[in-house]
Scaffold this active site. Structure first.
Site, PDB file in Angstrom:
ATOM      1  N   LYS A 112      51.359  -2.479  26.298  1.00  0.00           N
ATOM      2  CA  LYS A 112      51.029  -2.431  27.730  1.00  0.00           C
ATOM      3  C   LYS A 112      51.412  -1.067  28.274  1.00  0.00           C
ATOM      4  O   LYS A 112      52.513  -0.584  28.004  1.00  0.00           O
ATOM      5  CB  LYS A 112      51.862  -3.515  28.452  1.00  0.00           C
ATOM      6  CG  LYS A 112      51.588  -3.592  29.920  1.00  0.00           C
ATOM      7  CD  LYS A 112      50.473  -4.548  30.204  1.00  0.00           C
ATOM      8  CE  LYS A 112      49.977  -4.484  31.619  1.00  0.00           C
ATOM      9  NZ  LYS A 112      48.939  -3.471  31.855  1.00  0.00           N
ATOM     10  N   LYS A 136      60.842  -0.299  28.948  1.00  0.00           N
ATOM     11  CA  LYS A 136      60.725  -0.839  30.314  1.00  0.00           C
ATOM     12  C   LYS A 136      60.360  -2.327  30.316  1.00  0.00           C
ATOM     13  O   LYS A 136      60.916  -3.111  31.073  1.00  0.00           O
ATOM     14  CB  LYS A 136      59.657  -0.044  31.081  1.00  0.00           C
ATOM     15  CG  LYS A 136      59.683  -0.282  32.562  1.00  0.00           C
ATOM     16  CD  LYS A 136      58.552   0.423  33.267  1.00  0.00           C
ATOM     17  CE  LYS A 136      58.622   1.918  33.092  1.00  0.00           C
ATOM     18  NZ  LYS A 136      57.548   2.606  33.827  1.00  0.00           N
ATOM     19  N   LYS A 148      50.512   3.599  26.053  1.00  0.00           N
ATOM     20  CA  LYS A 148      50.182   4.542  27.133  1.00  0.00           C
ATOM     21  C   LYS A 148      48.959   5.334  26.730  1.00  0.00           C
ATOM     22  O   LYS A 148      48.712   5.545  25.533  1.00  0.00           O
ATOM     23  CB  LYS A 148      51.343   5.509  27.367  1.00  0.00           C
ATOM     24  CG  LYS A 148      51.328   6.134  28.747  1.00  0.00           C
ATOM     25  CD  LYS A 148      51.812   5.157  29.792  1.00  0.00           C
ATOM     26  CE  LYS A 148      51.846   5.765  31.175  1.00  0.00           C
ATOM     27  NZ  LYS A 148      52.621   4.933  32.099  1.00  0.00           N
ATOM     28  N   ASN A 263      50.926   6.685  45.110  1.00  0.00           N
ATOM     29  CA  ASN A 263      51.091   5.227  45.139  1.00  0.00           C
ATOM     30  C   ASN A 263      52.573   4.834  45.164  1.00  0.00           C
ATOM     31  O   ASN A 263      53.012   4.078  46.024  1.00  0.00           O
ATOM     32  CB  ASN A 263      50.384   4.598  43.926  1.00  0.00           C
ATOM     33  CG  ASN A 263      50.616   3.098  43.870  1.00  0.00           C
ATOM     34  OD1 ASN A 263      51.730   2.646  43.601  1.00  0.00           O
ATOM     35  ND2 ASN A 263      49.603   2.321  44.160  1.00  0.00           N
TER      36      ASN A 263
HETATM   37  P1  NAD Z   1      49.780   9.227  42.200  1.00  0.00           P
HETATM   38  O1  NAD Z   1      48.780  10.099  41.552  1.00  0.00           O
HETATM   39  O2  NAD Z   1      49.325   8.135  43.102  1.00  0.00           O
HETATM   40  O3  NAD Z   1      50.811  10.109  43.041  1.00  0.00           O
HETATM   41  C1  NAD Z   1      51.475  11.224  42.534  1.00  0.00           C
HETATM   42  C2  NAD Z   1      52.020  12.014  43.718  1.00  0.00           C
HETATM   43  O4  NAD Z   1      52.837  13.079  43.226  1.00  0.00           O
HETATM   44  C3  NAD Z   1      50.938  12.652  44.584  1.00  0.00           C
HETATM   45  O5  NAD Z   1      51.327  12.615  45.928  1.00  0.00           O
HETATM   46  C4  NAD Z   1      50.944  14.121  44.109  1.00  0.00           C
HETATM   47  O6  NAD Z   1      50.477  15.014  45.115  1.00  0.00           O
HETATM   48  C5  NAD Z   1      52.419  14.292  43.844  1.00  0.00           C
HETATM   49  N1  NAD Z   1      52.749  15.390  42.955  1.00  0.00           N
HETATM   50  C6  NAD Z   1      52.156  15.743  41.786  1.00  0.00           C
HETATM   51  N2  NAD Z   1      52.772  16.825  41.264  1.00  0.00           N
HETATM   52  C7  NAD Z   1      53.768  17.130  42.118  1.00  0.00           C
HETATM   53  C8  NAD Z   1      54.748  18.147  42.151  1.00  0.00           C
HETATM   54  N3  NAD Z   1      54.821  19.050  41.178  1.00  0.00           N
HETATM   55  N4  NAD Z   1      55.621  18.174  43.183  1.00  0.00           N
HETATM   56  C9  NAD Z   1      55.531  17.261  44.174  1.00  0.00           C
HETATM   57  N5  NAD Z   1      54.632  16.285  44.211  1.00  0.00           N
HETATM   58  C10 NAD Z   1      53.763  16.236  43.200  1.00  0.00           C
HETATM   59  O7  NAD Z   1      50.682   8.669  40.993  1.00  0.00           O
HETATM   60  P2  NAD Z   1      51.612   7.396  41.015  1.00  0.00           P
HETATM   61  O8  NAD Z   1      50.854   6.224  40.512  1.00  0.00           O
HETATM   62  O9  NAD Z   1      52.305   7.320  42.315  1.00  0.00           O
HETATM   63  O10 NAD Z   1      52.649   7.792  39.861  1.00  0.00           O
HETATM   64  C11 NAD Z   1      53.717   8.688  40.104  1.00  0.00           C
HETATM   65  C12 NAD Z   1      54.739   8.568  38.996  1.00  0.00           C
HETATM   66  O11 NAD Z   1      55.173   7.201  38.911  1.00  0.00           O
HETATM   67  C13 NAD Z   1      54.247   8.913  37.591  1.00  0.00           C
HETATM   68  O12 NAD Z   1      55.324   9.466  36.850  1.00  0.00           O
HETATM   69  C14 NAD Z   1      53.874   7.563  37.003  1.00  0.00           C
HETATM   70  O13 NAD Z   1      53.902   7.559  35.596  1.00  0.00           O
HETATM   71  C15 NAD Z   1      54.975   6.729  37.582  1.00  0.00           C
HETATM   72  N6  NAD Z   1      54.684   5.293  37.643  1.00  0.00           N
HETATM   73  C16 NAD Z   1      53.606   4.800  38.324  1.00  0.00           C
HETATM   74  C17 NAD Z   1      53.402   3.432  38.391  1.00  0.00           C
HETATM   75  C18 NAD Z   1      52.282   2.843  39.192  1.00  0.00           C
HETATM   76  O14 NAD Z   1      52.227   1.595  39.279  1.00  0.00           O
HETATM   77  N7  NAD Z   1      51.427   3.617  39.807  1.00  0.00           N
HETATM   78  C19 NAD Z   1      54.264   2.553  37.716  1.00  0.00           C
HETATM   79  C20 NAD Z   1      55.365   3.086  37.050  1.00  0.00           C
HETATM   80  C21 NAD Z   1      55.571   4.459  37.018  1.00  0.00           C
END
Ligand code: NAD
Length: 458
Positions: A112, A136, A148, A263
């Site tokens: 997953k 996790k 992944k 997100n």
């Molecule tokens: P997303 O694309 O919705 O948001 C990412 C955000 O980070 C955006 O606002 C972008 O502008 C910003 N960003 C990118 N590079 C940056 C930088 N250098 N400095 C500052 N801001 C920056 O992605 P997401 O789904 O929110 O995921 C973010 C992190 O959380 C990732 O590491 C992802 O693996 C992790 N994550 C996401 C989920 C999920 O359910 N979406 C679950 C677990 C972990």
């Protein structure tokens, strides 16, 4: 067909584009990894997420005094698929895209993990992220292993129609290795429910039967779960609230700085704001905004809900750099963007009391040591952001049974899982006098270890 024969078949089918490994080992991948590992070990701090993940697993295995076979198995994914697929662009030209899918360990259940669209996506990154997913899922106690995937591209350079064709082609390319009971991808950086819907459709066109549970993170109208979009950020804030409690602090009035307002960052901020916290800084890749009196979160929430991102056009606060945001004196710093944001270079500047990792891998092992020495409480990614995969699991359960739950029911179930995970890991950390990251790895590795032992893998 037995497991080994199944893997062999697919390795042969994808020979030109397939880098293949399983628990029995592969000479090709051995050489590749050994070279990378040796060259990186010469430098002081590695930013290679795969090496970081391996170090973290090793630390926990050593602390648990685990059988050496456990680290030998867990240090590499069982399989890594590289796909190259041509897609016609709107201007008539063709681009050949590269994507990956890493399947780390399925002792506990099907693989997953998310699919990321980002220019930095590479094989080592997906391998690391798949290791973190195994850990996790076991932190949360859900019956999944780690996987992944991703495509190396900057989605801002493509139209929506092009992204749809890319998503469909990727889904078809990885379709022989995924499935509702095999490997279940989900959204990650720069992917969302719409993209998951295209991928489900492309997958179903290949397998010729309905399989909504093959991807999670789908829109609610298309088999998604209520409370999934909110789940990760909800959990990140819930972790922050529990950590604040451990420090004798109330979330009401606690100050937060959030790096990455996508997100995860948005929902972390949303739930923190709802709980009475004062959000003083947020950032995106384009802008970091700071207001020491607290940002106007109602307006920020509205802008995000309208546009899907935020700007500082309304003048929410003064613009600072992302580096300055990470060094703000706050109760909670939530890095919610990408990996390697806190390194040995800047960890000493962190003045937050708590770092709650919304992103995957935002802190290097060297930075971890510095933060610990400086008394910063770090709630690690695998614990802090596991709410997403927990509700992905609930979505999958709902898909398989064809029966859907209410929003509150999902969030209550998520809360139960997250509270239990935080409590158990906190207690284990106290028992072994280790940090929460090591305790999380220890808890997980114990669970995977038991499943692998029962299966007779070592
Ligand atoms: P997303 O694309 O919705 O948001 C990412 C955000 O980070 C955006 O606002 C972008 O502008 C910003 N960003 C990118 N590079 C940056 C930088 N250098 N400095 C500052 N801001 C920056 O992605 P997401 O789904 O929110 O995921 C973010 C992190 O959380 C990732 O590491 C992802 O693996 C992790 N994550 C996401 C989920 C999920 O359910 N979406 C679950 C677990 C972990």
């Amino acid at each position: 067909m037995n497991r080994f024969a199944f893997y062999r078949l697919h390795a042969i089918t994808f020979l030109p584009v397939f880098v293949y490994s399983n628990v029995y080992g592969s000479r090709l991948i051995h050489v590749y990894e050994k070279e990378k590992y040796m060259s990186a070990s010469a430098v002081k701090e590695t930013l290679n997420p795969f090496e970081i993940a391996q170090k973290q697993v090793k630390t926990a295995c050593d602390r648990l005094n685990a059988d050496p076979a456990v680290f030998e198995i867990l240090k590499k994914p069982q399989r890594v698929l590289e796909v190259n697929f041509p897609v016609k662009l709107d201007n008539g030209t063709v681009e050949n895209f590269t994507g990956y899918r890493s399947q780390h360990n399925n002792a506990v259940g099907p693989y997953k993990g998310g699919v990321r669209f980002h220019p930095n996506v590479n094989m080592d990154e997906v391998k690391a992220l798949s290791i973190w997913m195994t850990i996790k899922c076991c932190v949360a106690g859900i019956p999944y292993g780690g996987g992944k995937g991703g495509i190396t591209l900057d989605p801002r350079n493509y139209s929506e129609a092009e992204l749809e064709r890319i998503a469909r082609a990727y889904s078809e390319a990885i379709s022989p290795l995924i499935g509702e009971k095999i490997d279940i991808p989900a959204p990650d950086v720069n992917t969302n429910g719409k993209i998951m819907s295209w991928m489900v459709d492309a997958y179903e066109n290949v397998v010729k039967h309905s399989a909504p549970g093959v991807f999670t993170g789908k829109p609610v109208e298309f088999g998604g779960s209520l409370a999934r979009t909110e789940a990760t950020g909800y959990g990140v804030n819930f972790a922050a609230v529990q950590a604040l409690e451990k420090l004798g602090k109330d979330v009401k009035g606690a100050t937060y700085a959030i790096q990455g307002f996508g997100n995860v960052g948005y929902h972390t901020g949303y739930y923190a704001h709802k709980a009475g916290a004062k959000i003083v800084a947020v950032s995106t890749v384009d802008v970091a905004i700071y207001n020491e009196n607290g940002l106007d979160m109602e307006a920020i929430i509205k802008e995000f809900q309208t546009k899907g991102f935020i700007t500082n056009e309304a003048g929410y606060g003064k613009e600072i750099s992302n580096a300055e945001l990470l060094a703000l004196e706050v109760d909670v710093l939530a890095p919610c963007a990408l990996e390697n944001q806190l390194t040995s270079e800047n960890a000493g500047k962190v003045r937050a009391k708590i770092v709650v990792e919304g992103a995957n891998g935002p802190t290097t092992p060297e930075a971890d040591v510095i933060l610990r020495q400086n008394g910063v409480l770090v709630v690690p990614d695998i614990l802090a952001n596991c709410g997403g995969v927990v509700v992905s699991y609930f979505e999958w359960v709902q898909n398989l049974q064809g029966y859907y739950w209410e929003f509150d029911e999902v969030q209550e179930k998520e809360t139960v899982v997250l509270r239990r995970a935080f409590r158990d890991i906190w207690n284990l950390a106290q028992e072994y006098d280790v940090d929460l990251r090591t305790a999380s790895y220890m808890m997980s590795i114990r669970r995977v270890e038991k499943a692998m032992k029962l299966r007779g893998w070592y």
